[in-house]
Structures are given as C-alpha cells and as structure tokens.
Design an enzyme around this catalytic site. Structure first.
Site, mmCIF file in Angstrom:
data_model
loop_
_atom_site.group_PDB
_atom_site.id
_atom_site.type_symbol
_atom_site.label_atom_id
_atom_site.label_comp_id
_atom_site.label_asym_id
_atom_site.label_seq_id
_atom_site.Cartn_x
_atom_site.Cartn_y
_atom_site.Cartn_z
ATOM 1 N N LYS A 78 0.849 -1.196 0.000
ATOM 2 C CA LYS A 78 0.000 0.000 0.000
ATOM 3 C C LYS A 78 0.875 1.232 0.000
ATOM 4 O O LYS A 78 1.837 1.314 0.768
ATOM 5 C CB LYS A 78 -0.858 -0.014 1.282
ATOM 6 C CG LYS A 78 -1.906 1.085 1.315
ATOM 7 C CD LYS A 78 -3.179 0.611 0.661
ATOM 8 C CE LYS A 78 -4.195 1.723 0.494
ATOM 9 N NZ LYS A 78 -3.890 2.652 -0.593
ATOM 10 N N LYS A 107 4.614 1.720 8.970
ATOM 11 C CA LYS A 107 3.430 2.498 9.351
ATOM 12 C C LYS A 107 2.172 1.630 9.386
ATOM 13 O O LYS A 107 1.376 1.704 10.327
ATOM 14 C CB LYS A 107 3.232 3.654 8.358
ATOM 15 C CG LYS A 107 2.126 4.623 8.739
ATOM 16 C CD LYS A 107 1.905 5.686 7.669
ATOM 17 C CE LYS A 107 3.077 6.607 7.554
ATOM 18 N NZ LYS A 107 2.829 7.682 6.560
ATOM 19 N N LYS A 165 5.463 2.535 -2.786
ATOM 20 C CA LYS A 165 5.445 3.953 -3.168
ATOM 21 C C LYS A 165 5.821 4.040 -4.643
ATOM 22 O O LYS A 165 6.520 3.155 -5.148
ATOM 23 C CB LYS A 165 6.448 4.747 -2.337
ATOM 24 C CG LYS A 165 6.099 6.208 -2.166
ATOM 25 C CD LYS A 165 4.977 6.393 -1.176
ATOM 26 C CE LYS A 165 4.713 7.855 -0.896
ATOM 27 N NZ LYS A 165 3.674 8.013 0.128
ATOM 28 N N THR A 175 -6.025 12.129 7.391
ATOM 29 C CA THR A 175 -4.667 12.295 7.937
ATOM 30 C C THR A 175 -4.668 13.393 8.996
ATOM 31 O O THR A 175 -4.105 13.221 10.084
ATOM 32 C CB THR A 175 -3.649 12.599 6.819
ATOM 33 O OG1 THR A 175 -3.788 11.625 5.783
ATOM 34 C CG2 THR A 175 -2.236 12.544 7.358
ATOM 35 N N ASN A 178 -3.560 19.860 2.538
ATOM 36 C CA ASN A 178 -4.649 19.017 3.029
ATOM 37 C C ASN A 178 -4.466 18.672 4.506
ATOM 38 O O ASN A 178 -5.366 18.863 5.321
ATOM 39 C CB ASN A 178 -4.744 17.740 2.189
ATOM 40 C CG ASN A 178 -5.742 16.748 2.769
ATOM 41 O OD1 ASN A 178 -5.415 15.962 3.653
ATOM 42 N ND2 ASN A 178 -6.961 16.789 2.296
ATOM 43 N N SER A 194 -7.835 4.746 4.316
ATOM 44 C CA SER A 194 -7.701 4.063 3.025
ATOM 45 C C SER A 194 -8.034 2.573 3.188
ATOM 46 O O SER A 194 -8.682 1.971 2.323
ATOM 47 C CB SER A 194 -6.274 4.203 2.479
ATOM 48 O OG SER A 194 -6.124 5.433 1.816
#
Length: 411
Positions: free
Chosen positions: A66, A90, A102, A185, A216, A344
């Site tokens: 992810k 994480k 990523k 987040t 954001n 997510s």
C-alpha cells in the site's frame, strides 16, 4: 542524512533492540520488487513525450502492499525507497493488514493539460496493471495526484480485470471512495495529539500550536484542533507565513486560502519570515509539509515542548538527539500521520464488502485505531526503555518480522 539513510538507521536501531538476526534484518530491508517503465504519450500539440514511471514494492508479509503515487518533476529514487519502507512499518504500527509501497511518474503536472495527465495515467496503468491489484498492491494519491487520478487508474485497470473499485483508494465518493477520507490524515494527527497530551495530563484546549504547511493535512489538523479549543498562533505554506499570538481564526483563514491560494496577505494575522515558523514560541509544533525541515541548524532554537510529525520524516537524526536532550517529546511520523492509510484501509474494506459506511462510523473507527496504536507504541517504549520513535519502529518492525518468520520467509 537523506530520508533513506535515516529510515535505514532507525530500522537498524529497532532491529538491535528486538535482537533480530542479520539474515532476517537483511530480508526485511530489501524491497520485494522495484518497477521502472517508460510512458510515452501524444501531447495535445501532436508531439510525443516520454516519462519514466516507477513503483517500489517494499514488503508484503502482512498483506497487499500500500502506498501513494506521486507526479513530481524531481522524483528521487532513494526517497521513494525510504517512503515505501516507511509505509511497511506504518501499516504495521496501525495494525492494518498491509505492507508498504510507493511510486509515481517523473513529470510536472502543472505543465500538462488534464487530457495529457489522463493519457499519461492510463499508459502507466497499462504498464503496471499486472503488478498491482486488490490483493497485491493498492495505490493511493500522493503529491501531484488526487481522486481524479485514482478514477483513471481504476477505469484502466478494470478494462483488463473487470470492475475493481478496491484496486485504489482515495477515489471520488461516486466511484466507491470513503466518506471521511479527505480529512483522515489531519483527523488522525488530532487524535494522536490528544492521546499524547492525555498521557502528560493535558488536553488540546488552551495549548498554543504552530503548523508548518497548510495543505490538506495541515489545514484539516488546524481546523479540527481549533474546534477542540486549541489556539493556532502561527501557520505557513508555500506563499509565506503568518502569526497572531491571540490565535488565528481558522475558518476565516480556510476561506481566504481557497480564494487566494495561500496564507500570504491574510488580514487576521501579521506576516513573519517563513524560515522562522519552526522556532516560533508555542507549546506544540506540527510540521505538515516537507521532510528534513528540523535539523541540527534549527533544533536548538525550537521552543515547542511537543512536536507532532504530520509530514513524513520532518526531523533528521541529528535534530532528534538535540531535541531529546532538551526534553522535547516527538510523536513520530509512522504513527502520527497514519490516519490517512487507516481510512484508506476502511475504503478498501468497504469496496470489498460492497457496503459503504456513514462518516460517523469512519471517524469513530479511526479514533479507535489511533488510540490503540498509541497504547501499543507506549508498551514497546516501556519494554525497550526507548523514546516514542523507537517505540513505533520496534512495534512496526516486530510485527513485520513475526509475519515474515511465520510465513517461512525468515531464512
């Protein structure tokens, strides 16, 4: 020290505390797969343009990989490797069944038209569609990408594999995106701050906050913290920095930034030097922009008692040592900004079930996950007599190491 060197250093410190053997340590560090593809598209003027797309898939011991896809002109391979690895730890800290990845495309999205961006996204998806998937690797938005980018990936992927909304997260709501994802987040930052302050017998109400970055994450964190009674005394973004010792009216600032695309010129605060934002007088500092902003040059000048790492890798190891000696408590990025990947995960779960949640349920579940993550991290701090960063790293690395050994991959 660059992001990859710092991440590797933290991993090795955690590995030593856990007593991992060298073979297992090496297998946990090496990425599962690195993908590099050429993406050539016709531009609107009829000429051809070529771009390089990439994806680093770091680890899948605990579940599908992810991580975000970014569109940026200067994509640095070491940084992408570091961010993929950070996603592995994480997701493990958050106790969600994912590994880390990523990727992105080396391009300047501001110089491409919407139709050019769509063609580029579709070509990239065609090149990697058999290497991503609902149970393999689930991309998400990052710098320079957003819900529309995810919609194009979903559509292109579905041409090969049938309609598959769970293949990406951060989608538009109309295509199976989750309510609450946009704020996730920033909301996670607020929940993490709340948990840390409670541990120290304090609450958000009445504390003075400085927020570096008003995109954001920074803007949502500011809004939610101010709603809890926190006083935002200074804010910065790419346009400049502002301060009001009596507290900035965040609702007014949000309305202003929508119209003027930056905090510069906001009349509810006075301008300050953007370079001084991190050393402004406050109780809690929230770096929510770029990595490496807190370093040995400015660490001694920081006045905050707590630092909440809303950005990825904002504090370098030299600054870590200086701040630790000063008694500054740092809430590490792999816990503090995990709200986004947690929601997510909720989006992915909703897509697989074909059953969407109300926003209240999303936010309640996020609070539960953030509180549990903080408790688990603190337990590791007590077990290994370490700070919160090492508590988070030992927690994440230990969970991935255990899954790796249980699957028979440890040799």
């Amino acid at each position: 020290m660059n992001a990859l060197a710092a991440t590797n250093r933290n991993f090795k410190l955690a590995s030593r505390l856990l007593g991992l053997d060298s073979k297992l340590e090496k297998s946990l560090l090496i990425p599962f797969r690195e993908i590099k593809v050429e993406c050539t598209i016709p531009k609107d003027d009829g000429t051809l343009a070529s771009f390089v797309g990439f994806r680093v898939q770091h680890d899948n011991a605990r579940g599908p990989m992810k991580g975000g896809i970014r569109y940026h002109p200067e994509v640095e391979p070491d940084e992408v490797n570091a961010l993929a690895q950070l996603m592995t730890w994480k997701t493990a800290v958050a106790k969600i069944p994912y590994g880390g990845a990523k990727g992105g495309i080396g391009c300047d999205p501001s110089k491409l038209s919407v139709s050019e961006l769509e063609r580029l996204t579709r070509v990239f998806t065609q090149k990697i569609h058999d290497l991503i998937g609902i149970h393999t690797d689930v991309p998400a938005p990052d710098m320079g990408t957003g819900p529309q980018t995810m919609a194009w990936i979903l559509d292109e992927y579905s041409k090969f594999h049938g309609y598959s909304p769970a293949v990406v997260t951060g989608k538009p709501i109309d295509l199976g995106g989750s309510l609450g994802r946009d704020a996730a987040t920033g909301r996670g930052v607020m929940f993490g701050t709340e948990a840390l302050l409670n541990e120290h017998g304090k609450s958000i109400s009445g504390q003075r906050f400085v927020i570096q970055g008003f995109g954001n994450v920074g803007s949502w964190a500011a809004k939610l913290i101010s709603e809890q009674g926190g006083k935002i005394v200074a804010v910065s973004d790419i346009s400049g920095a502002i301060r009001n010792k009596d507290g900035i009216d965040i609702e007014s600032l949000l309305n202003y930034t929508k119209e003027h695309r930056g905090v510069k010129g906001f009349d509810g605060a006075h301008p300050i030097d953007a370079n001084s934002i991190l050393v402004e007088d406050c109780d809690i500092l929230i770096p929510a922009a770029l990595g490496g902003v807190i370093n040995r040059e400015n660490a001694n000048e920081i006045k905050a008692k707590f630092i909440i790492e809303a950005a990825n890798h904002p504090t370098d190891p030299d600054a870590d040592e200086i701040l630790s000696k000063k008694g500054v408590v740092i809430l590490p990025d792999i816990y503090a900004n995990s709200g986004g990947v947690t929601v997510s995960y909720f989006e992915w779960v909703q897509n697989i079930q074909g059953f969407m949640w109300e926003e209240e349920k999303v936010n309640d579940e996020l609070r539960t996950y953030m509180n549990r993550g903080f408790k688990d991290m603190k337990e590791m701090c007590q077990t290994h007599s370490c700070d919160l960063r090492m508590g988070a790293f030992t927690l994440g690395v230990n969970r991935v190491a255990r899954a790796t050994v249980l699957r028979g991959w440890g040799a």
